[in-house]
Scaffold this motif. Structure first.
Motif, PDB file in Angstrom:
ATOM      1  N   ALA A   1       6.731 -21.492   0.269  1.00 37.55           N
ATOM      2  CA  ALA A   1       7.805 -21.183  -0.683  1.00 37.55           C
ATOM      3  C   ALA A   1       9.165 -21.572  -0.117  1.00 37.55           C
ATOM      4  CB  ALA A   1       7.785 -19.703  -1.036  1.00 37.55           C
ATOM      5  N   LEU A   2       9.383 -21.290   1.176  1.00 37.34           N
ATOM      6  CA  LEU A   2      10.650 -21.648   1.796  1.00 37.34           C
ATOM      7  C   LEU A   2      10.790 -23.163   1.893  1.00 37.34           C
ATOM      8  CD1 LEU A   2      13.265 -20.770   3.065  1.00 37.34           C
ATOM      9  CD2 LEU A   2      12.076 -20.474   5.256  1.00 37.34           C
ATOM     10  N   ARG A   3       9.712 -23.847   2.171  1.00 36.50           N
ATOM     11  CA  ARG A   3       9.762 -25.308   2.201  1.00 36.50           C
ATOM     12  C   ARG A   3      10.115 -25.871   0.822  1.00 36.50           C
ATOM     13  NH1 ARG A   3       5.034 -27.786   6.190  1.00 36.50           N
ATOM     14  NH2 ARG A   3       6.357 -27.654   8.047  1.00 36.50           N
ATOM     15  N   ALA A   4       9.581 -25.259  -0.215  1.00 31.97           N
ATOM     16  CA  ALA A   4       9.916 -25.687  -1.572  1.00 31.97           C
ATOM     17  C   ALA A   4      11.396 -25.504  -1.852  1.00 31.97           C
ATOM     18  CB  ALA A   4       9.085 -24.902  -2.582  1.00 31.97           C
ATOM     19  N   LEU A   5      11.944 -24.363  -1.460  1.00 33.06           N
ATOM     20  CA  LEU A   5      13.360 -24.098  -1.694  1.00 33.06           C
ATOM     21  C   LEU A   5      14.243 -25.025  -0.865  1.00 33.06           C
ATOM     22  CD1 LEU A   5      13.375 -20.199  -1.862  1.00 33.06           C
ATOM     23  CD2 LEU A   5      13.602 -21.824  -3.755  1.00 33.06           C
ATOM     24  N   ILE A   6      13.814 -25.353   0.339  1.00 37.43           N
ATOM     25  CA  ILE A   6      14.573 -26.292   1.174  1.00 37.43           C
ATOM     26  C   ILE A   6      14.609 -27.660   0.504  1.00 37.43           C
ATOM     27  CG2 ILE A   6      14.535 -27.582   3.349  1.00 37.43           C
ATOM     28  CD1 ILE A   6      13.497 -24.996   4.682  1.00 37.43           C
ATOM     29  N   TRP A   7      13.461 -28.115  -0.007  1.00 34.68           N
ATOM     30  CA  TRP A   7      13.405 -29.422  -0.681  1.00 34.68           C
ATOM     31  C   TRP A   7      14.364 -29.449  -1.866  1.00 34.68           C
ATOM     32  CZ3 TRP A   7      12.441 -31.685  -5.360  1.00 34.68           C
ATOM     33  CH2 TRP A   7      12.084 -33.034  -5.366  1.00 34.68           C
TER      34      TRP A   7
ATOM     35  N   PRO B   1      13.262 -31.989   6.658  1.00 36.54           N
ATOM     36  CA  PRO B   1      13.047 -30.671   7.281  1.00 36.54           C
ATOM     37  C   PRO B   1      11.573 -30.287   7.371  1.00 36.54           C
ATOM     38  CG  PRO B   1      14.827 -30.574   5.678  1.00 36.54           C
ATOM     39  CD  PRO B   1      14.156 -31.892   5.487  1.00 36.54           C
ATOM     40  N   VAL B   2      10.803 -30.664   6.375  1.00 42.51           N
ATOM     41  CA  VAL B   2       9.370 -30.357   6.382  1.00 42.51           C
ATOM     42  C   VAL B   2       8.667 -31.133   7.485  1.00 42.51           C
ATOM     43  CG1 VAL B   2       7.227 -30.546   5.050  1.00 42.51           C
ATOM     44  CG2 VAL B   2       9.342 -29.804   3.924  1.00 42.51           C
ATOM     45  N   LEU B   3       9.015 -32.402   7.611  1.00 42.18           N
ATOM     46  CA  LEU B   3       8.331 -33.263   8.578  1.00 42.18           C
ATOM     47  C   LEU B   3       8.640 -32.905  10.027  1.00 42.18           C
ATOM     48  CD1 LEU B   3       8.691 -36.689   6.737  1.00 42.18           C
ATOM     49  CD2 LEU B   3       6.690 -35.194   6.849  1.00 42.18           C
ATOM     50  N   VAL B   4       9.778 -32.245  10.260  1.00 36.90           N
ATOM     51  CA  VAL B   4      10.083 -31.815  11.632  1.00 36.90           C
ATOM     52  C   VAL B   4       9.567 -30.404  11.903  1.00 36.90           C
ATOM     53  CG1 VAL B   4      12.089 -33.323  11.787  1.00 36.90           C
ATOM     54  CG2 VAL B   4      12.388 -30.953  11.041  1.00 36.90           C
TER      55      VAL B   4
ATOM     56  N   LEU C   1      19.199 -20.920 -19.216  1.00 35.56           N
ATOM     57  CA  LEU C   1      17.743 -20.806 -19.332  1.00 35.56           C
ATOM     58  C   LEU C   1      17.048 -22.098 -18.914  1.00 35.56           C
ATOM     59  CD1 LEU C   1      17.417 -18.843 -22.689  1.00 35.56           C
ATOM     60  CD2 LEU C   1      16.679 -18.063 -20.433  1.00 35.56           C
ATOM     61  N   ALA C   2      17.604 -23.239 -19.328  1.00 35.90           N
ATOM     62  CA  ALA C   2      17.009 -24.523 -18.950  1.00 35.90           C
ATOM     63  C   ALA C   2      17.020 -24.718 -17.437  1.00 35.90           C
ATOM     64  CB  ALA C   2      17.751 -25.664 -19.640  1.00 35.90           C
ATOM     65  N   LEU C   3      18.138 -24.379 -16.803  1.00 36.62           N
ATOM     66  CA  LEU C   3      18.230 -24.501 -15.347  1.00 36.62           C
ATOM     67  C   LEU C   3      17.221 -23.582 -14.657  1.00 36.62           C
ATOM     68  CD1 LEU C   3      22.103 -24.636 -14.768  1.00 36.62           C
ATOM     69  CD2 LEU C   3      20.470 -26.515 -14.577  1.00 36.62           C
ATOM     70  N   LEU C   4      17.148 -22.324 -15.102  1.00 41.54           N
ATOM     71  CA  LEU C   4      16.236 -21.372 -14.477  1.00 41.54           C
ATOM     72  C   LEU C   4      14.785 -21.812 -14.642  1.00 41.54           C
ATOM     73  CD1 LEU C   4      17.851 -17.940 -15.457  1.00 41.54           C
ATOM     74  CD2 LEU C   4      17.828 -19.022 -13.208  1.00 41.54           C
ATOM     75  N   LEU C   5      14.429 -22.260 -15.845  1.00 40.84           N
ATOM     76  CA  LEU C   5      13.046 -22.671 -16.082  1.00 40.84           C
ATOM     77  C   LEU C   5      12.690 -23.914 -15.271  1.00 40.84           C
ATOM     78  CD1 LEU C   5      12.767 -22.073 -19.939  1.00 40.84           C
ATOM     79  CD2 LEU C   5      11.564 -20.822 -18.129  1.00 40.84           C
ATOM     80  N   ALA C   6      13.582 -24.911 -15.255  1.00 42.30           N
ATOM     81  CA  ALA C   6      13.299 -26.133 -14.509  1.00 42.30           C
ATOM     82  C   ALA C   6      13.227 -25.853 -13.009  1.00 42.30           C
ATOM     83  CB  ALA C   6      14.355 -27.194 -14.801  1.00 42.30           C
ATOM     84  N   LEU C   7      14.133 -25.039 -12.507  1.00 42.01           N
ATOM     85  CA  LEU C   7      14.086 -24.667 -11.091  1.00 42.01           C
ATOM     86  C   LEU C   7      12.811 -23.900 -10.761  1.00 42.01           C
ATOM     87  CD1 LEU C   7      17.812 -23.627 -10.538  1.00 42.01           C
ATOM     88  CD2 LEU C   7      16.616 -25.459  -9.312  1.00 42.01           C
ATOM     89  N   ALA C   8      12.412 -22.996 -11.656  1.00 42.15           N
ATOM     90  CA  ALA C   8      11.195 -22.227 -11.428  1.00 42.15           C
ATOM     91  C   ALA C   8       9.967 -23.129 -11.417  1.00 42.15           C
ATOM     92  CB  ALA C   8      11.054 -21.146 -12.508  1.00 42.15           C
ATOM     93  N   VAL C   9       9.925 -24.083 -12.337  1.00 41.43           N
ATOM     94  CA  VAL C   9       8.806 -25.018 -12.382  1.00 41.43           C
ATOM     95  C   VAL C   9       8.735 -25.831 -11.094  1.00 41.43           C
ATOM     96  CG1 VAL C   9       8.017 -27.163 -13.477  1.00 41.43           C
ATOM     97  CG2 VAL C   9       8.623 -25.187 -14.882  1.00 41.43           C
ATOM     98  N   GLN C  10       9.879 -26.354 -10.654  1.00 43.66           N
ATOM     99  CA  GLN C  10       9.873 -27.152  -9.428  1.00 43.66           C
ATOM    100  C   GLN C  10       9.509 -26.302  -8.212  1.00 43.66           C
ATOM    101  OE1 GLN C  10      13.123 -29.745  -8.608  1.00 43.66           O
ATOM    102  NE2 GLN C  10      12.873 -30.918 -10.494  1.00 43.66           N
ATOM    103  N   ALA C  11      10.063 -25.098  -8.133  1.00 44.07           N
ATOM    104  CA  ALA C  11       9.780 -24.230  -6.986  1.00 44.07           C
ATOM    105  C   ALA C  11       8.311 -23.840  -6.957  1.00 44.07           C
ATOM    106  CB  ALA C  11      10.668 -22.986  -7.041  1.00 44.07           C
TER     107      ALA C  11
END
Length: 245
Positions: A59-65, A48-51, A112-122
């Protein structure tokens, strides 16, 4: 050449290949292809990013990934992270630890682990996509492969837990030689794509995660599939955040 292990790897680790019945030998051998599957997932999530989708919103590109990765993998590894952190955070040992690990309900430590890991990746991906796109795409391409390389080390170093079906199935083909070969390949690619500083930061963070999971699994008499999922997400996140350190 027997391609059934490759098919098994895509079928089990993603929704990108049709399911079928595989022999235990092919399922075990599929682990050798896990980092390659990670590269395919990274490429798919970058499509999606490449097209040009959401070109003005990092931020939206991060969430799409992240969303494409979660969809393509059926959130398999995220589930493992949540289960491991629930069991660890509870302070339980032995049978009580295993009971929490196998409980399909997600407790506070898992959330908490899911939220923190998702936040770090985002946060990491947002910063990356706000910068030069070729550099961001290189990191986002290899991060899933880096994470799935991390999955190979626990089975190479420890026996599976006696009640772990998936651990016993996957462990036979996960040798230390295989894990180190994939790590050497990814270290070389990462150094070329991102530089030595980023590579060493990712390696250090990933090593810390692996030591934590190794000690936890050793204390609990072996690993199971949830440990592999946790290793994948933690190592993947380590590489994504390393360019920002």
């Amino acid at each position: 050449m027997n391609l059934l292990p490759l098919w098994a790897a895509f079928s089990f680790l993603t929704r990108l290949a049709p399911p079928r019945h595989f022999s235990e030998r092919d399922m075990a051998a599929s682990m050798a292809w896990a980092p390659f599957v990670g590269l395919a997932l990274g490429a798919l999530s970058l499509a999606p990013v490449l097209v040009g989708i959401a070109a003005s919103s990092p931020a939206l590109r991060a969430l799409i990934w992240i969303s494409v990765m979660a969809w393509a993998t059926r959130a398999l590894h995220w589930d493992g992270l949540a289960d491991c952190m629930d069991a660890w955070g509870s302070g339980a040992h032995g049978e009580n630890f295993q009971a929490i690990l196998k409980d399909s309900r997600c407790g506070s430590f898992g959330v908490l682990a899911l939220l923190l890991a998702l936040a770090v990746q985002a946060a990491a991906l947002t910063e990356l996509f706000a910068g030069p796109l070729p550099y961001a795409c290189r990191i986002a391409l290899i991060a899933p492969a880096w994470g799935r390389t991390g999955m190979l080390f626990l089975p190479a170093l420890l026996p599976p837990h006696p009640v772990s079906t998936l651990g016993r199935l996957m462990a036979p083909a996960c040798t230390l030689r295989l894990a180190c070969a994939w790590l050497a390949a990814l270290l070389s690619i990462c150094t070329i794509f991102a530089g030595m500083r980023v590579t060493m930061a990712a390696l250090t963070l990933s090593l810390g995660a692996q030591v934590f999971l190794y000690r936890l699994a050793r204390r609990e008499n072996g690993f199971n599939g949830d440990f592999l999922g946790a290793s994948c997400i933690l190592c993947e996140s380590a590489l994504l955040i390393s360019p920002l350190l």
